[in-house]
Design an enzyme around this catalytic site. Sequence first.
Site, PDB file in Angstrom:
ATOM      1  N   SER A  72       0.835  -1.205   0.000  1.00  0.00           N
ATOM      2  CA  SER A  72       0.000   0.000   0.000  1.00  0.00           C
ATOM      3  C   SER A  72       0.870   1.254   0.000  1.00  0.00           C
ATOM      4  O   SER A  72       1.607   1.504  -0.946  1.00  0.00           O
ATOM      5  CB  SER A  72      -0.957  -0.036   1.204  1.00  0.00           C
ATOM      6  OG  SER A  72      -1.892   1.013   1.142  1.00  0.00           O
ATOM      7  N   HIS A 180      -8.531   1.087  -0.476  1.00  0.00           N
ATOM      8  CA  HIS A 180      -8.427   0.109  -1.565  1.00  0.00           C
ATOM      9  C   HIS A 180      -9.793  -0.458  -1.956  1.00  0.00           C
ATOM     10  O   HIS A 180      -9.953  -1.660  -2.146  1.00  0.00           O
ATOM     11  CB  HIS A 180      -7.442  -1.000  -1.183  1.00  0.00           C
ATOM     12  CG  HIS A 180      -6.078  -0.470  -0.861  1.00  0.00           C
ATOM     13  ND1 HIS A 180      -5.261   0.100  -1.813  1.00  0.00           N
ATOM     14  CD2 HIS A 180      -5.410  -0.371   0.313  1.00  0.00           C
ATOM     15  CE1 HIS A 180      -4.147   0.508  -1.237  1.00  0.00           C
ATOM     16  NE2 HIS A 180      -4.215   0.243   0.053  1.00  0.00           N
TER      17      HIS A 180
END
EC number: 2.3.1.39
Length: 286
Positions: A72, A180
Site C-alpha cells: 500500500s 483500496h
Amino acid sequence: MGKSLYDNNARAKALFEQANEILGFRISDIMFNGTEEDLKRTEVTQPAVFLHSVIAFLCLDNPRPDMTAGHSLGEFSALVANNTLAFEDALRLVAIRANAMQKACEATPSTMAAVLALDDAKVEEICASITDDIVVPANYNCPGQLVISGTVPAVEKACELMKAAGAKRALILPVGGAFHSPLMAPAQAELQAAIEKTTFNTPSCPVYQNVVAKAVTDPAEIRKNLISQLTGAVRWTQSVQAMIADGAKRFTEVGPGKVLQGLIQKIDKNVTVDGISTGLEEAIAK
C-alpha cells in the site's frame, strides 16, 4: 520513530529537516515526541511511516536491491528505493494522497475487516454476493489472511457471512475508511493530477506493484498502477510469489515493525527474511 537516526546520522538529520520544510510543519517533532493521537492525524501518519522507511533505506551503505515492493503506502518507499521517484517528490505525493484519502473517508461511513482462515476464493465469492452495497477484497496479505473493505453495513454483513462460511475470525478493524475500494474514487483525481506533474524516472530495478502483482519497469505503467492502487486491491501475496518466481531468495523489510517479514514467512517458508527497523537504527547511524 526515527529519532536515533536523526540524532546520530548527518544525512538522516538533513532529510528529516528537508521533510519538515516540504510539509510545512515539523513532522520530526511529532514522530520523536508526539502522542499516539498526534501520530494518528491524517497529515502525519502516512508521511511518518514513509519517512521512517525511506530515510532508513537512504542511510544504508550503498543499498542495491534487485527488486522492490511495498504494501500500500509502502509502494512509494519502494519507488524511492529503486530510483523511480526522488525523495522530495515522493513525500509530496504521500502527503497529497493522505489528505485526499481522508476526504474520501469523510464522504461515506466506511471501514475494513480482517478475515482469517478462509480461502481467498470464498472471500471473493461472499463479497460479490452482496450486490446492494459496496464490499470488496482489499488486502491479500498472506494465505488465510485477507482484508475486506467497504461501507459499514456491507462489511458487517460480509463478516457474518464469512463466519458462517467457516472463517476463524472476521474482525472489524479500527481504521478511518474503506481503503483500496471503490469508495476511494474521489481521491483518485487529486492524486492523479499530482502524479502527472511529477517526474518518474526509469527504475534501477523492477518494482512489483500492488495492483498487478508483477515486475514493472516502465514509468508510464508505474504511474497508472499507482493511481489504480487507491481503489484496487493490494495483492501482496501474489506480489511476493511473483518475486520468488523471478528469483528472490532474501527479503529485507526496511521501516517500522516486522509485519511484512511475518507475512512473507507465511507466504513461503523457504526464503530468508530480515529487517532494518528501529532496533537496528544505531547500526545504520554508524
